[in-house]
Scaffold this active site. Structure first.
Site, short mmCIF file in Angstrom:
data_model
loop_
_atom_site.label_atom_id
_atom_site.label_comp_id
_atom_site.label_asym_id
_atom_site.label_seq_id
_atom_site.Cartn_x
_atom_site.Cartn_y
_atom_site.Cartn_z
N PRO A 86 2.46 11.88 -25.05
CA PRO A 86 3.32 12.88 -24.43
C PRO A 86 4.58 12.27 -23.82
O PRO A 86 4.50 11.37 -22.99
CB PRO A 86 2.42 13.49 -23.35
CG PRO A 86 1.46 12.39 -23.00
CD PRO A 86 1.25 11.60 -24.25
N ASN B 20 13.13 6.44 -22.18
CA ASN B 20 11.67 6.54 -22.32
C ASN B 20 11.23 6.61 -23.78
O ASN B 20 10.24 5.99 -24.16
CB ASN B 20 11.16 7.76 -21.56
CG ASN B 20 11.19 7.56 -20.05
OD1 ASN B 20 11.33 6.44 -19.56
ND2 ASN B 20 11.06 8.65 -19.31
N TYR C 277 7.51 11.86 -3.72
CA TYR C 277 7.21 10.43 -3.69
C TYR C 277 8.38 9.63 -3.16
O TYR C 277 8.25 8.85 -2.20
CB TYR C 277 6.83 9.93 -5.09
CG TYR C 277 6.95 8.43 -5.24
CD1 TYR C 277 6.22 7.58 -4.42
CD2 TYR C 277 7.82 7.87 -6.18
CE1 TYR C 277 6.34 6.19 -4.54
CE2 TYR C 277 7.94 6.49 -6.30
CZ TYR C 277 7.20 5.65 -5.47
OH TYR C 277 7.32 4.30 -5.59
N SER C 278 9.55 9.78 -3.78
CA SER C 278 10.70 8.96 -3.37
C SER C 278 11.15 9.31 -1.96
O SER C 278 11.61 8.42 -1.22
CB SER C 278 11.85 9.11 -4.37
OG SER C 278 12.25 10.46 -4.52
N THR D 223 10.97 1.03 -3.66
CA THR D 223 11.31 1.45 -5.01
C THR D 223 12.78 1.81 -5.14
O THR D 223 13.42 2.22 -4.17
CB THR D 223 10.46 2.68 -5.41
OG1 THR D 223 10.91 3.21 -6.65
CG2 THR D 223 10.58 3.79 -4.36
N ASP D 224 13.30 1.69 -6.37
CA ASP D 224 14.68 2.12 -6.61
C ASP D 224 14.83 3.63 -6.59
O ASP D 224 15.94 4.16 -6.51
CB ASP D 224 15.20 1.55 -7.93
CG ASP D 224 14.40 1.99 -9.15
OD1 ASP D 224 13.38 2.71 -9.01
OD2 ASP D 224 14.76 1.58 -10.28
N GLU D 225 13.71 4.36 -6.62
CA GLU D 225 13.80 5.83 -6.67
C GLU D 225 14.35 6.43 -5.39
O GLU D 225 14.77 7.60 -5.38
CB GLU D 225 12.43 6.42 -7.01
CG GLU D 225 11.95 6.02 -8.39
CD GLU D 225 10.73 6.81 -8.86
OE1 GLU D 225 10.67 8.02 -8.58
OE2 GLU D 225 9.86 6.21 -9.50
N ALA E 45 0.83 -1.21 0.00
CA ALA E 45 0.00 0.00 0.00
C ALA E 45 0.86 1.26 0.00
O ALA E 45 1.68 1.46 0.89
CB ALA E 45 -0.93 -0.01 1.21
N LYS F 51 8.86 7.38 0.34
CA LYS F 51 9.22 5.96 0.37
C LYS F 51 10.53 5.74 1.12
O LYS F 51 10.69 4.74 1.84
CB LYS F 51 9.31 5.41 -1.05
CG LYS F 51 7.98 5.25 -1.75
CD LYS F 51 7.06 4.26 -1.03
CE LYS F 51 7.54 2.83 -1.16
NZ LYS F 51 6.54 1.88 -0.56
N ARG G 291 9.17 17.02 -16.52
CA ARG G 291 8.75 16.98 -15.12
C ARG G 291 9.79 17.70 -14.25
O ARG G 291 11.00 17.52 -14.45
CB ARG G 291 8.65 15.52 -14.70
CG ARG G 291 8.59 15.27 -13.22
CD ARG G 291 8.87 13.81 -12.90
NE ARG G 291 7.80 12.94 -13.33
CZ ARG G 291 7.94 11.62 -13.43
NH1 ARG G 291 9.10 11.04 -13.16
NH2 ARG G 291 6.92 10.87 -13.81
N PRO G 292 9.37 18.50 -13.27
CA PRO G 292 10.33 19.14 -12.36
C PRO G 292 11.16 18.09 -11.61
O PRO G 292 10.62 17.12 -11.09
CB PRO G 292 9.44 19.92 -11.39
CG PRO G 292 8.16 20.14 -12.13
CD PRO G 292 7.98 18.93 -12.99
#
Length: 355
Positions: free
Chosen positions: A214, A258, A159-160, A133-135, A81, A163, A290-291
């Site tokens: 995009p 990407n 986010y990272s 996560t790897d981030e 989660a 985490k 993305r910033p």
């Protein structure tokens, strides 16, 4: 014997639950808040399966967690989660702190209090497996070696960072209280049931609707891609054989820029469902980046390979082919998630970006 799975109606969580029940008799208590990315349709095949107990609820709800632990006495918790989308964390970081940090803390605290009451053998056998996560490791240069389990944390997005905080809490509960934890840090997942805010399903859906594709900036940001079924297999191995207190990196050994991922998706669609107006790559549009966009992620998987014998079964090409075919074959699932709120999010994130 029972597993408690948090976030088991989300992308990776639902794939794990489906795979687990396909190969085990052990039941699953599935706790999910059913936010925008939680989807019970993912679990429709388990509707009549008595081994699957679904509970709608929040990992931040301490009385609920306490009740579930006392009632079901799980031998392990698999903690999926999380809020997980970088762009959403940029627009609204507070939800990420609340779920990923505060929610994980509450889950750990309730688990610790319950675990300490267990009899000796049951207590020793219990595991808390935290999926991350790897981030959390930050960004790599083009010639840097992949992230290892000892790479220093350097998160660059809300986010990272959230985490990373949850990873540190899990580690602290092991070293301070002895809670038997395991942590996995995975690279970018893809596969069936992924919510189409992430790159691959977004490209598939936009292409099949002849909408622009995009791509942030120059499209040369590199990620290591991991098929979700391979990830689930790795988690099962870590749960079964992983050393308590250890971290295991899980990656697909499939680094791709990407723009190359998008072009590969377009090529597969050109073969499977030709575009009447030419080819799908003609829909690609470069938009404002993305910033704070991390340039490259890659993980070293030698530890999980050497200790547990894990290797991904899918190549990037085979896994992506299966993924595109799944989305083309499941239009009813797609229709069910394309709600007004999702479209509002797409407009918010992409509508104002310069082409």
């Amino acid at each position: 014997m029972t597993l408690l799975v948090t976030g088991g109606a989300g992308f990776i969580g639902s794939n794990f639950v489906l795979d687990w029940l396909a190969g085990h008799e052990e039941s699953v208590v599935n706790l999910d808040k059913l936010t925008y990315a939680g989807n019970l349709t993912n679990l429709a095949s388990l509707k009549e399966d008595g081994r699957h107990v679904f509970v709608r609820g929040d990992i931040g709800d301490a009385p609920l967690i306490k009740t579930l632990l006392a009632q079901h006495r799980p031998r392990a918790i698999i903690h999926f989660a999380a809020e997980s989308h970088v762009d959403r964390s940029i627009h609204g970081p507070s939800d990420f702190v609340q779920t990923n940090v505060v929610g994980t803390f509450n889950l750990l605290e309730q688990t610790r209090a319950w675990w300490q009451t267990l009899p000796g053998q049951e207590r020793a056998a219990f595991r808390f497996l935290h999926v991350s996560t790897d981030e959390v490791y930050g960004s790599l240069g083009p010639l840097d070696p992949p992230f290892s389990e000892t790479t220093a944390y350097a998160p660059n997005s809300p986010y990272s960072a959230s985490k990373a905080a949850s990873d540190h809490l899990v580690r602290a509960y092991h070293h301070t209280y002895g809670l038997p934890v395991l942590t996995t840090n995975c690279s970018n997942n893809y596969g069936p049931y992924q919510f189409p805010e992430k790159l691959i399903p977004l490209m598939i859906l936009n292409a099949t609707r002849a909408k622009p594709l995009p791509v942030y900036g120059d499209g040369k940001n590199v990620r290591d891609w991991l098929y979700v079924g391979d990830h689930c297999q790795a988690i099962r191995l870590v749960l079964e054989k992983g050393r308590v207190g250890e971290v295991y990196n899980i990656g697909g050994s499939s680094e791709r820029a990407n723009i190359d991922v998008v072009n590969t998706v377009c090529g597969i669609l050109d073969r499977l469902q030709p575009f009447s107006a030419g080819n799908y790559a003609g829909l690609i549009r470069h938009v404002t980046d993305r910033p704070g966009h991390d340039r490259r992620y890659a993980v070293d998987t030698r530890k999980i390979s050497t200790e547990l014998g894990w290797q991904p079964a899918e190549t990037f090409e085979s896994g992506l082919g299966r993924t595109v075919q799944w989305y083309l074959a499941n239009p009813s699932w797609i229709a069910g998630i394309e709600s007004g709120s999702y479209q509002q999010w797409v407009n918010l994130n992409y509508g104002m970006r310069d082409q």
